[in-house]
Design a protein around this motif. Structure first.
Motif, PDB file in Angstrom:
ATOM      1  N   GLN A 207       0.653  -1.108   0.139  1.00 36.38           N
ATOM      2  CA  GLN A 207       0.010  -0.008   0.083  1.00 36.38           C
ATOM      3  C   GLN A 207       0.941   1.199   0.073  1.00 36.38           C
ATOM      4  O   GLN A 207       0.430   2.209  -0.242  1.00 36.38           O
ATOM      5  CB  GLN A 207      -0.962   0.000   1.310  1.00 36.38           C
ATOM      6  CG  GLN A 207      -1.923  -1.052   1.158  1.00 36.38           C
ATOM      7  CD  GLN A 207      -3.096  -1.161   2.324  1.00 36.38           C
ATOM      8  OE1 GLN A 207      -3.223  -0.247   3.101  1.00 36.38           O
ATOM      9  NE2 GLN A 207      -3.615  -2.202   2.648  1.00 36.38           N
ATOM     10  N   ASP A 212      -3.599   5.115  -2.766  1.00 40.41           N
ATOM     11  CA  ASP A 212      -4.460   5.401  -1.830  1.00 40.41           C
ATOM     12  C   ASP A 212      -4.754   6.929  -1.680  1.00 40.41           C
ATOM     13  O   ASP A 212      -5.772   7.551  -1.838  1.00 40.41           O
ATOM     14  CB  ASP A 212      -4.455   4.941  -0.500  1.00 40.41           C
ATOM     15  CG  ASP A 212      -4.890   3.592  -0.301  1.00 40.41           C
ATOM     16  OD1 ASP A 212      -4.790   3.007  -1.390  1.00 40.41           O
ATOM     17  OD2 ASP A 212      -5.213   3.149   0.883  1.00 40.41           O
ATOM     18  N   GLN A 213      -3.453   7.723  -1.589  1.00 41.04           N
ATOM     19  CA  GLN A 213      -3.472   9.065  -1.696  1.00 41.04           C
ATOM     20  C   GLN A 213      -4.029   9.881  -2.873  1.00 41.04           C
ATOM     21  O   GLN A 213      -4.717  10.713  -2.646  1.00 41.04           O
ATOM     22  CB  GLN A 213      -1.919   9.409  -1.446  1.00 41.04           C
ATOM     23  CG  GLN A 213      -1.316   9.162  -0.046  1.00 41.04           C
ATOM     24  CD  GLN A 213      -0.615   7.973  -0.022  1.00 41.04           C
ATOM     25  OE1 GLN A 213      -1.107   6.924  -0.576  1.00 41.04           O
ATOM     26  NE2 GLN A 213       0.411   7.780   0.718  1.00 41.04           N
ATOM     27  N   ILE A 215      -6.441   8.300  -4.794  1.00 43.32           N
ATOM     28  CA  ILE A 215      -7.954   8.472  -4.825  1.00 43.32           C
ATOM     29  C   ILE A 215      -8.478   9.287  -3.849  1.00 43.32           C
ATOM     30  O   ILE A 215      -9.503   9.888  -4.047  1.00 43.32           O
ATOM     31  CB  ILE A 215      -8.171   6.670  -4.508  1.00 43.32           C
ATOM     32  CG1 ILE A 215      -7.829   5.781  -5.557  1.00 43.32           C
ATOM     33  CG2 ILE A 215      -9.595   6.959  -4.325  1.00 43.32           C
ATOM     34  CD1 ILE A 215      -7.712   4.385  -5.084  1.00 43.32           C
ATOM     35  N   ARG A 216      -7.789   9.600  -2.664  1.00 41.11           N
ATOM     36  CA  ARG A 216      -8.617  10.366  -1.999  1.00 41.11           C
ATOM     37  C   ARG A 216      -8.511  11.933  -2.106  1.00 41.11           C
ATOM     38  O   ARG A 216      -9.488  12.676  -1.814  1.00 41.11           O
ATOM     39  CB  ARG A 216      -7.935  10.242  -0.407  1.00 41.11           C
ATOM     40  CG  ARG A 216      -8.026   8.901   0.282  1.00 41.11           C
ATOM     41  CD  ARG A 216      -7.419   8.870   1.559  1.00 41.11           C
ATOM     42  NE  ARG A 216      -7.656   7.602   2.372  1.00 41.11           N
ATOM     43  CZ  ARG A 216      -6.897   6.751   2.470  1.00 41.11           C
ATOM     44  NH1 ARG A 216      -5.745   6.853   1.971  1.00 41.11           N
ATOM     45  NH2 ARG A 216      -7.340   5.531   3.191  1.00 41.11           N
ATOM     46  N   LEU A 217      -7.561  12.141  -3.140  1.00 36.91           N
ATOM     47  CA  LEU A 217      -7.434  13.491  -3.561  1.00 36.91           C
ATOM     48  C   LEU A 217      -8.575  13.526  -4.684  1.00 36.91           C
ATOM     49  O   LEU A 217      -9.103  15.123  -5.136  1.00 36.91           O
ATOM     50  CB  LEU A 217      -6.228  13.776  -3.962  1.00 36.91           C
ATOM     51  CG  LEU A 217      -5.065  14.243  -3.059  1.00 36.91           C
ATOM     52  CD1 LEU A 217      -3.840  14.514  -3.787  1.00 36.91           C
ATOM     53  CD2 LEU A 217      -5.340  15.390  -2.075  1.00 36.91           C
ATOM     54  N   GLN A 220     -11.134  16.727  -4.414  1.00 36.75           N
ATOM     55  CA  GLN A 220     -10.671  17.873  -4.526  1.00 36.75           C
ATOM     56  C   GLN A 220     -10.242  18.087  -5.850  1.00 36.75           C
ATOM     57  O   GLN A 220     -10.441  19.266  -6.271  1.00 36.75           O
ATOM     58  CB  GLN A 220      -9.429  18.062  -3.431  1.00 36.75           C
ATOM     59  CG  GLN A 220      -8.503  19.275  -3.456  1.00 36.75           C
ATOM     60  CD  GLN A 220      -7.554  19.132  -2.498  1.00 36.75           C
ATOM     61  OE1 GLN A 220      -7.278  18.314  -1.584  1.00 36.75           O
ATOM     62  NE2 GLN A 220      -6.539  20.046  -2.673  1.00 36.75           N
ATOM     63  N   LEU A 245     -12.806   1.984  -0.785  1.00 26.79           N
ATOM     64  CA  LEU A 245     -12.516   3.519  -0.873  1.00 26.79           C
ATOM     65  C   LEU A 245     -12.971   4.231  -1.882  1.00 26.79           C
ATOM     66  O   LEU A 245     -13.449   5.328  -1.597  1.00 26.79           O
ATOM     67  CB  LEU A 245     -10.810   3.368  -0.745  1.00 26.79           C
ATOM     68  CG  LEU A 245     -10.241   4.896  -0.833  1.00 26.79           C
ATOM     69  CD1 LEU A 245     -10.642   5.671   0.411  1.00 26.79           C
ATOM     70  CD2 LEU A 245      -8.791   4.745  -0.888  1.00 26.79           C
ATOM     71  N   SER A 248     -16.730   5.194  -1.095  1.00 28.96           N
ATOM     72  CA  SER A 248     -16.983   5.776  -0.014  1.00 28.96           C
ATOM     73  C   SER A 248     -16.827   7.271  -0.428  1.00 28.96           C
ATOM     74  O   SER A 248     -17.376   8.115   0.137  1.00 28.96           O
ATOM     75  CB  SER A 248     -15.849   5.415   1.167  1.00 28.96           C
ATOM     76  OG  SER A 248     -14.680   5.811   0.924  1.00 28.96           O
ATOM     77  N   LEU A 249     -16.104   7.349  -1.492  1.00 32.33           N
ATOM     78  CA  LEU A 249     -15.761   8.872  -2.108  1.00 32.33           C
ATOM     79  C   LEU A 249     -16.714   9.376  -3.132  1.00 32.33           C
ATOM     80  O   LEU A 249     -16.448  10.238  -3.663  1.00 32.33           O
ATOM     81  CB  LEU A 249     -14.263   8.988  -2.434  1.00 32.33           C
ATOM     82  CG  LEU A 249     -13.283   8.938  -1.027  1.00 32.33           C
ATOM     83  CD1 LEU A 249     -11.664   8.788  -1.723  1.00 32.33           C
ATOM     84  CD2 LEU A 249     -13.294   9.895  -0.031  1.00 32.33           C
ATOM     85  N   PRO A 325      -0.493  15.873   1.216  1.00 29.59           N
ATOM     86  CA  PRO A 325      -1.600  15.973   0.380  1.00 29.59           C
ATOM     87  C   PRO A 325      -1.884  16.963  -0.567  1.00 29.59           C
ATOM     88  O   PRO A 325      -2.117  17.162  -1.845  1.00 29.59           O
ATOM     89  CB  PRO A 325      -2.924  15.266   1.104  1.00 29.59           C
ATOM     90  CG  PRO A 325      -2.474  15.839   2.366  1.00 29.59           C
ATOM     91  CD  PRO A 325      -1.048  15.504   2.533  1.00 29.59           C
TER      92      PRO A 325
END
Length: 373
Positions: A207, A212-213, A215-217, A220, A245, A248-249, A325
Protein backbone atom coordinates in the motif's frame (compact mmCIF):
# COMPACT_ATOMS: atom_id res chain seq x y z
CA UNK A 1 38.48 -9.04 -21.27
CA UNK A 2 38.57 -12.47 -19.62
CA UNK A 3 37.81 -15.07 -22.32
CA UNK A 4 38.01 -17.99 -19.87
CA UNK A 5 35.74 -16.40 -17.27
CA UNK A 6 33.26 -18.73 -15.57
CA UNK A 7 30.18 -17.28 -13.89
CA UNK A 8 27.35 -18.88 -11.98
CA UNK A 9 24.06 -16.97 -11.77
CA UNK A 10 21.48 -17.83 -9.11
CA UNK A 11 18.09 -16.64 -10.35
CA UNK A 12 14.54 -17.33 -9.07
CA UNK A 13 13.12 -17.74 -12.58
CA UNK A 14 13.45 -16.34 -16.09
CA UNK A 15 10.90 -18.02 -18.30
CA UNK A 16 7.66 -18.52 -16.33
CA UNK A 17 7.19 -15.06 -14.80
CA UNK A 18 7.87 -11.43 -15.68
CA UNK A 19 8.15 -9.89 -12.23
CA UNK A 20 10.66 -7.19 -11.43
CA UNK A 21 13.47 -9.49 -10.26
CA UNK A 22 12.93 -11.83 -13.21
CA UNK A 23 13.10 -8.97 -15.72
CA UNK A 24 16.22 -7.56 -14.02
CA UNK A 25 17.83 -11.01 -14.09
CA UNK A 26 17.22 -11.31 -17.82
CA UNK A 27 18.85 -7.95 -18.49
CA UNK A 28 21.75 -8.88 -16.20
CA UNK A 29 22.35 -12.11 -18.08
CA UNK A 30 22.28 -10.35 -21.45
CA UNK A 31 24.63 -7.61 -20.22
CA UNK A 32 27.14 -10.17 -18.94
CA UNK A 33 27.05 -11.95 -22.29
CA UNK A 34 27.70 -8.63 -24.06
CA UNK A 35 30.63 -7.78 -21.78
CA UNK A 36 32.15 -11.27 -21.89
CA UNK A 37 31.08 -12.88 -25.19
CA UNK A 38 33.26 -15.95 -24.55
CA UNK A 39 32.45 -16.47 -20.89
CA UNK A 40 30.91 -19.70 -19.64
CA UNK A 41 27.70 -18.87 -17.79
CA UNK A 42 25.87 -21.34 -15.58
CA UNK A 43 22.29 -20.29 -14.86
CA UNK A 44 20.66 -22.00 -11.88
CA UNK A 45 16.88 -21.45 -11.90
CA UNK A 46 14.78 -22.26 -8.86
CA UNK A 47 11.22 -22.23 -10.25
CA UNK A 48 11.59 -22.76 -14.01
CA UNK A 49 11.28 -26.20 -15.54
CA UNK A 50 12.86 -25.50 -18.93
CA UNK A 51 14.58 -22.77 -20.93
CA UNK A 52 12.03 -21.42 -23.36
CA UNK A 53 14.60 -19.14 -25.02
CA UNK A 54 18.06 -20.48 -24.11
CA UNK A 55 21.08 -18.23 -24.50
CA UNK A 56 23.93 -19.84 -26.49
CA UNK A 57 26.53 -18.96 -23.84
CA UNK A 58 24.55 -20.53 -21.03
CA UNK A 59 24.00 -23.92 -19.49
CA UNK A 60 20.95 -24.28 -17.27
CA UNK A 61 19.74 -26.23 -14.28
CA UNK A 62 16.10 -26.31 -13.20
CA UNK A 63 14.60 -27.02 -9.79
CA UNK A 64 11.04 -26.20 -10.80
CA UNK A 65 10.19 -29.85 -11.39
CA UNK A 66 10.56 -30.60 -7.66
CA UNK A 67 7.59 -30.22 -5.27
CA UNK A 68 7.60 -26.85 -3.47
CA UNK A 69 8.51 -28.42 -0.12
CA UNK A 70 11.63 -30.00 -1.61
CA UNK A 71 12.54 -27.28 -4.09
CA UNK A 72 14.85 -25.19 -1.92
CA UNK A 73 16.88 -28.26 -0.94
CA UNK A 74 17.01 -29.50 -4.54
CA UNK A 75 17.99 -26.06 -5.82
CA UNK A 76 20.80 -25.70 -3.28
CA UNK A 77 22.06 -29.16 -4.20
CA UNK A 78 22.12 -28.25 -7.90
CA UNK A 79 24.05 -25.03 -7.19
CA UNK A 80 26.63 -26.79 -5.04
CA UNK A 81 27.11 -29.71 -7.45
CA UNK A 82 27.63 -27.44 -10.45
CA UNK A 83 30.00 -25.15 -8.56
CA UNK A 84 32.13 -28.07 -7.36
CA UNK A 85 32.40 -29.41 -10.91
CA UNK A 86 33.19 -26.18 -12.75
CA UNK A 87 34.72 -23.93 -10.06
CA UNK A 88 33.25 -20.59 -11.29
CA UNK A 89 35.25 -17.41 -10.84
CA UNK A 90 32.23 -15.58 -9.43
CA UNK A 91 28.71 -16.35 -8.22
CA UNK A 92 26.01 -13.68 -8.66
CA UNK A 93 22.67 -14.13 -6.87
CA UNK A 94 19.80 -11.94 -8.05
CA UNK A 95 17.78 -12.61 -4.88
CA UNK A 96 19.15 -12.21 -1.37
CA UNK A 97 17.57 -15.49 -0.19
CA UNK A 98 20.21 -17.36 -2.21
CA UNK A 99 23.05 -15.76 -0.26
CA UNK A 100 23.56 -18.59 2.30
CA UNK A 101 24.40 -21.24 -0.32
CA UNK A 102 26.80 -18.76 -1.96
CA UNK A 103 28.46 -18.20 1.42
CA UNK A 104 28.84 -21.96 1.85
CA UNK A 105 30.67 -22.18 -1.46
CA UNK A 106 32.89 -19.25 -0.55
CA UNK A 107 33.89 -20.96 2.68
CA UNK A 108 34.50 -24.38 1.13
CA UNK A 109 35.73 -23.46 -2.37
CA UNK A 110 36.92 -19.85 -1.98
CA UNK A 111 34.46 -18.71 -4.68
CA UNK A 112 33.56 -15.00 -4.31
CA UNK A 113 29.93 -13.95 -4.60
CA UNK A 114 27.92 -10.85 -5.39
CA UNK A 115 24.32 -10.17 -4.41
CA UNK A 116 21.64 -7.98 -5.97
CA UNK A 117 19.40 -5.95 -3.63
CA UNK A 118 16.15 -4.72 -5.16
CA UNK A 119 13.67 -3.33 -2.66
CA UNK A 120 11.68 -4.21 0.41
CA UNK A 121 13.14 -7.73 0.59
CA UNK A 122 16.53 -6.13 1.23
CA UNK A 123 15.71 -4.56 4.59
CA UNK A 124 12.95 -6.83 5.91
CA UNK A 125 15.21 -9.84 6.49
CA UNK A 126 14.48 -12.17 9.40
CA UNK A 127 16.53 -15.23 8.38
CA UNK A 128 19.80 -15.14 10.38
CA UNK A 129 21.58 -17.18 7.69
CA UNK A 130 20.77 -14.54 5.09
CA UNK A 131 21.93 -11.79 7.44
CA UNK A 132 25.26 -13.54 7.96
CA UNK A 133 25.70 -14.17 4.23
CA UNK A 134 25.11 -10.48 3.49
CA UNK A 135 28.03 -9.50 5.70
CA UNK A 136 30.41 -11.86 3.91
CA UNK A 137 29.38 -10.95 0.36
CA UNK A 138 32.24 -9.65 -1.76
CA UNK A 139 29.92 -7.04 -3.24
CA UNK A 140 26.26 -6.10 -3.05
CA UNK A 141 24.72 -4.18 -5.94
CA UNK A 142 21.64 -2.15 -4.97
CA UNK A 143 19.25 -0.81 -7.60
CA UNK A 144 18.94 2.64 -5.98
CA UNK A 145 20.46 4.88 -3.33
CA UNK A 146 17.35 4.32 -1.21
CA UNK A 147 17.74 0.53 -1.30
CA UNK A 148 21.45 0.88 -0.58
CA UNK A 149 20.94 3.17 2.41
CA UNK A 150 18.08 1.10 3.88
CA UNK A 151 20.06 -2.12 3.50
CA UNK A 152 23.20 -0.70 5.10
CA UNK A 153 21.23 0.69 8.04
CA UNK A 154 19.05 -2.38 8.56
CA UNK A 155 21.88 -4.92 8.32
CA UNK A 156 24.72 -2.79 9.73
CA UNK A 157 26.86 -3.35 6.64
CA UNK A 158 30.09 -1.67 5.60
CA UNK A 159 29.03 1.12 3.17
CA UNK A 160 32.00 0.31 0.89
CA UNK A 161 30.52 -3.16 0.39
CA UNK A 162 27.33 -1.87 -1.28
CA UNK A 163 27.45 -0.22 -4.71
CA UNK A 164 24.76 0.94 -7.15
CA UNK A 165 23.54 -0.85 -10.27
CA UNK A 166 20.34 0.89 -11.31
CA UNK A 167 17.49 -0.87 -13.05
CA UNK A 168 17.05 -0.81 -16.80
CA UNK A 169 14.17 -1.35 -19.21
CA UNK A 170 13.31 -2.17 -22.82
CA UNK A 171 12.76 1.25 -24.35
CA UNK A 172 11.60 -0.28 -27.63
CA UNK A 173 8.42 -1.52 -25.94
CA UNK A 174 7.45 1.98 -24.80
CA UNK A 175 7.27 4.74 -27.39
CA UNK A 176 5.68 8.08 -28.15
CA UNK A 177 2.27 7.86 -29.76
CA UNK A 178 -1.27 9.19 -30.02
CA UNK A 179 -3.83 8.25 -27.42
CA UNK A 180 -5.32 4.87 -28.45
CA UNK A 181 -9.02 5.36 -29.22
CA UNK A 182 -9.87 1.75 -28.40
CA UNK A 183 -8.87 2.25 -24.77
CA UNK A 184 -11.24 5.21 -24.38
CA UNK A 185 -14.00 2.88 -25.55
CA UNK A 186 -12.83 -0.07 -23.46
CA UNK A 187 -12.80 1.90 -20.20
CA UNK A 188 -15.72 4.19 -21.14
CA UNK A 189 -13.62 7.31 -20.61
CA UNK A 190 -14.67 10.49 -22.47
CA UNK A 191 -12.24 11.41 -25.23
CA UNK A 192 -11.60 14.86 -23.71
CA UNK A 193 -10.69 13.49 -20.27
CA UNK A 194 -7.41 14.35 -18.57
CA UNK A 195 -6.08 10.97 -17.48
CA UNK A 196 -3.79 10.04 -14.60
CA UNK A 197 -2.27 6.56 -14.67
CA UNK A 198 -0.73 4.28 -12.04
CA UNK A 199 0.73 0.87 -12.85
CA UNK A 200 1.35 -1.16 -9.71
CA UNK A 201 0.69 -4.41 -7.93
CA UNK A 202 -2.41 -3.91 -5.78
CA UNK A 203 -1.18 -5.99 -2.88
CA UNK A 204 -2.03 -5.45 0.78
CA UNK A 205 1.68 -5.50 1.59
CA UNK A 206 2.40 -2.77 -0.96
CA UNK A 207 0.00 0.00 0.00
CA UNK A 208 3.08 2.23 0.14
CA UNK A 209 2.69 2.59 -3.66
CA UNK A 210 0.53 5.67 -3.01
CA UNK A 211 -2.62 4.97 -5.03
CA UNK A 212 -4.67 5.55 -1.85
CA UNK A 213 -3.42 9.12 -1.60
CA UNK A 214 -4.36 9.85 -5.19
CA UNK A 215 -7.85 8.34 -4.83
CA UNK A 216 -8.49 10.38 -1.67
CA UNK A 217 -7.55 13.55 -3.54
CA UNK A 218 -10.03 12.92 -6.36
CA UNK A 219 -12.98 14.96 -4.94
CA UNK A 220 -10.67 17.94 -4.41
CA UNK A 221 -9.00 17.54 -7.80
CA UNK A 222 -12.30 17.28 -9.66
CA UNK A 223 -13.26 20.75 -8.45
CA UNK A 224 -10.18 22.08 -10.25
CA UNK A 225 -10.13 19.64 -13.19
CA UNK A 226 -13.73 18.58 -13.93
CA UNK A 227 -12.74 16.20 -16.76
CA UNK A 228 -10.20 14.30 -14.66
CA UNK A 229 -10.05 10.48 -14.74
CA UNK A 230 -7.78 8.13 -12.79
CA UNK A 231 -6.84 4.77 -14.32
CA UNK A 232 -5.12 2.14 -12.16
CA UNK A 233 -3.52 -0.87 -13.86
CA UNK A 234 -2.67 -3.90 -11.75
CA UNK A 235 -4.08 -6.78 -9.77
CA UNK A 236 -3.68 -8.10 -6.25
CA UNK A 237 -5.36 -8.89 -2.96
CA UNK A 238 -5.90 -5.23 -2.05
CA UNK A 239 -8.59 -4.79 -4.69
CA UNK A 240 -11.67 -5.06 -2.44
CA UNK A 241 -10.35 -2.42 -0.03
CA UNK A 242 -9.55 -0.06 -2.90
CA UNK A 243 -13.02 -0.51 -4.37
CA UNK A 244 -14.56 0.28 -0.98
CA UNK A 245 -12.47 3.44 -0.72
CA UNK A 246 -13.55 4.57 -4.19
CA UNK A 247 -17.22 4.05 -3.37
CA UNK A 248 -16.91 5.80 -0.01
CA UNK A 249 -15.72 8.91 -1.87
CA UNK A 250 -18.38 8.55 -4.58
CA UNK A 251 -15.78 8.73 -7.36
CA UNK A 252 -16.48 5.35 -8.95
CA UNK A 253 -17.32 7.03 -12.27
CA UNK A 254 -13.92 8.81 -12.26
CA UNK A 255 -11.63 6.01 -11.08
CA UNK A 256 -11.19 2.89 -13.19
CA UNK A 257 -9.51 -0.28 -11.96
CA UNK A 258 -8.25 -1.86 -15.15
CA UNK A 259 -6.94 -5.04 -13.54
CA UNK A 260 -4.19 -7.07 -15.15
CA UNK A 261 -2.90 -5.78 -18.49
CA UNK A 262 -0.64 -8.04 -20.63
CA UNK A 263 2.88 -6.78 -21.31
CA UNK A 264 2.15 -6.30 -25.00
CA UNK A 265 -0.72 -3.91 -24.19
CA UNK A 266 0.99 -1.89 -21.48
CA UNK A 267 2.63 0.60 -23.84
CA UNK A 268 -0.75 1.73 -25.15
CA UNK A 269 -1.89 2.50 -21.59
CA UNK A 270 1.07 4.81 -21.06
CA UNK A 271 0.21 6.55 -24.32
CA UNK A 272 -3.36 7.00 -23.09
CA UNK A 273 -2.45 9.04 -20.03
CA UNK A 274 -1.57 12.70 -19.56
CA UNK A 275 0.29 12.06 -16.31
CA UNK A 276 1.88 9.02 -14.71
CA UNK A 277 1.69 9.13 -10.93
CA UNK A 278 2.88 6.83 -8.17
CA UNK A 279 3.68 8.74 -4.95
CA UNK A 280 5.21 5.76 -3.20
CA UNK A 281 7.15 5.60 0.06
CA UNK A 282 8.87 2.21 -0.12
CA UNK A 283 9.71 1.56 -3.77
CA UNK A 284 13.15 0.07 -4.35
CA UNK A 285 13.42 1.81 -7.72
CA UNK A 286 10.30 1.91 -9.93
CA UNK A 287 10.79 0.68 -13.50
CA UNK A 288 7.29 1.98 -14.31
CA UNK A 289 8.67 5.53 -14.12
CA UNK A 290 11.13 4.75 -16.91
CA UNK A 291 8.40 3.19 -19.02
CA UNK A 292 6.25 6.29 -18.63
CA UNK A 293 9.13 8.64 -19.43
CA UNK A 294 10.01 6.61 -22.53
CA UNK A 295 6.38 7.10 -23.59
CA UNK A 296 6.91 10.86 -23.27
CA UNK A 297 4.72 11.30 -20.19
CA UNK A 298 5.36 13.58 -17.22
CA UNK A 299 5.82 11.75 -13.93
CA UNK A 300 4.98 12.52 -10.31
CA UNK A 301 6.64 10.31 -7.70
CA UNK A 302 7.40 10.26 -3.99
CA UNK A 303 10.53 11.84 -2.59
CA UNK A 304 11.23 9.25 0.11
CA UNK A 305 12.31 6.10 -1.74
CA UNK A 306 13.98 4.71 -4.87
CA UNK A 307 11.83 6.95 -7.03
CA UNK A 308 14.40 9.67 -6.35
CA UNK A 309 17.04 7.63 -8.20
CA UNK A 310 14.64 6.74 -11.04
CA UNK A 311 13.86 10.43 -11.59
CA UNK A 312 17.47 11.58 -11.17
CA UNK A 313 16.72 13.62 -8.06
CA UNK A 314 13.90 15.49 -9.80
CA UNK A 315 15.61 16.10 -13.16
CA UNK A 316 13.21 13.76 -14.98
CA UNK A 317 10.00 14.44 -13.08
CA UNK A 318 8.32 15.92 -10.01
CA UNK A 319 9.18 14.55 -6.57
CA UNK A 320 6.62 15.22 -3.83
CA UNK A 321 6.28 14.20 -0.19
CA UNK A 322 3.46 11.59 -0.29
CA UNK A 323 2.44 12.57 3.24
CA UNK A 324 1.69 16.15 2.13
CA UNK A 325 -1.62 15.84 0.22
CA UNK A 326 -1.86 19.56 -0.55
CA UNK A 327 1.57 19.50 -2.21
CA UNK A 328 0.64 16.36 -4.13
CA UNK A 329 -2.61 17.96 -5.32
CA UNK A 330 -0.79 21.11 -6.40
CA UNK A 331 1.71 19.06 -8.42
CA UNK A 332 -1.11 17.18 -10.17
CA UNK A 333 -2.94 20.40 -10.98
CA UNK A 334 0.27 21.99 -12.23
CA UNK A 335 0.81 19.18 -14.75
CA UNK A 336 -2.78 18.70 -15.87
CA UNK A 337 -3.47 22.41 -16.35
CA UNK A 338 -0.35 22.67 -18.53
CA UNK A 339 1.59 24.81 -16.10
CA UNK A 340 4.35 22.18 -16.10
CA UNK A 341 6.35 22.48 -19.30
CA UNK A 342 8.00 19.37 -20.72
CA UNK A 343 9.15 17.96 -24.05
CA UNK A 344 8.00 14.33 -24.65
CA UNK A 345 10.96 13.62 -26.92
CA UNK A 346 13.40 14.93 -24.36
CA UNK A 347 11.83 12.86 -21.57
CA UNK A 348 12.21 9.75 -23.69
CA UNK A 349 15.80 10.45 -24.66
CA UNK A 350 16.84 11.25 -21.08
CA UNK A 351 15.27 8.04 -19.78
CA UNK A 352 17.12 6.00 -22.39
CA UNK A 353 20.43 7.82 -21.88
CA UNK A 354 20.36 7.36 -18.11
CA UNK A 355 18.68 3.97 -17.72
CA UNK A 356 18.66 2.22 -21.10
CA UNK A 357 20.37 -1.14 -21.60
CA UNK A 358 23.59 0.47 -22.85
CA UNK A 359 23.87 2.55 -19.65
CA UNK A 360 23.10 -0.54 -17.54
CA UNK A 361 25.77 -2.58 -19.34
CA UNK A 362 28.33 0.20 -18.86
CA UNK A 363 27.58 0.34 -15.11
CA UNK A 364 27.96 -3.42 -14.78
CA UNK A 365 31.20 -3.45 -16.77
CA UNK A 366 32.61 -0.79 -14.45
CA UNK A 367 31.88 -3.01 -11.44
CA UNK A 368 33.55 -5.99 -13.11
CA UNK A 369 36.58 -3.89 -14.02
CA UNK A 370 36.93 -2.55 -10.50
CA UNK A 371 36.78 -6.14 -9.21
CA UNK A 372 39.60 -7.14 -11.55
CA UNK A 373 37.49 -9.46 -13.69
Amino acid sequence: MAPGLKLQLLIPELFQSQGGIQVFSGFLLEAIARIYPRAEIQVCLKHDTQALAPHPQCTYSFAGTFPPKLRTLAYSSQIITRAWRSRPDLIIATHLNFAPVALGLKRTQAIPYWLIAHGIEAWQISNPLVKTALRYADQILAVSDFTRDRLIAAQNLNPAQVQILTNTFDHQRFTLGAKPSHLFAKYQIPSQARIMLTVARLDQSEQYKGYDQVIRLMPQLLRQIPNLHYLIVGKGNDLARIQALIHSLAVQDRVTLAGFVPDQDLGAHYQLCDLFIMPSKGEGFGIVFLEALASGKPVIAGNQDGSVTALKGGELGILVDPDQPDLLAEAIIQVLTDRYQYDPNQLRQQAIANFGFAAFTHQLQTHFTQAGL
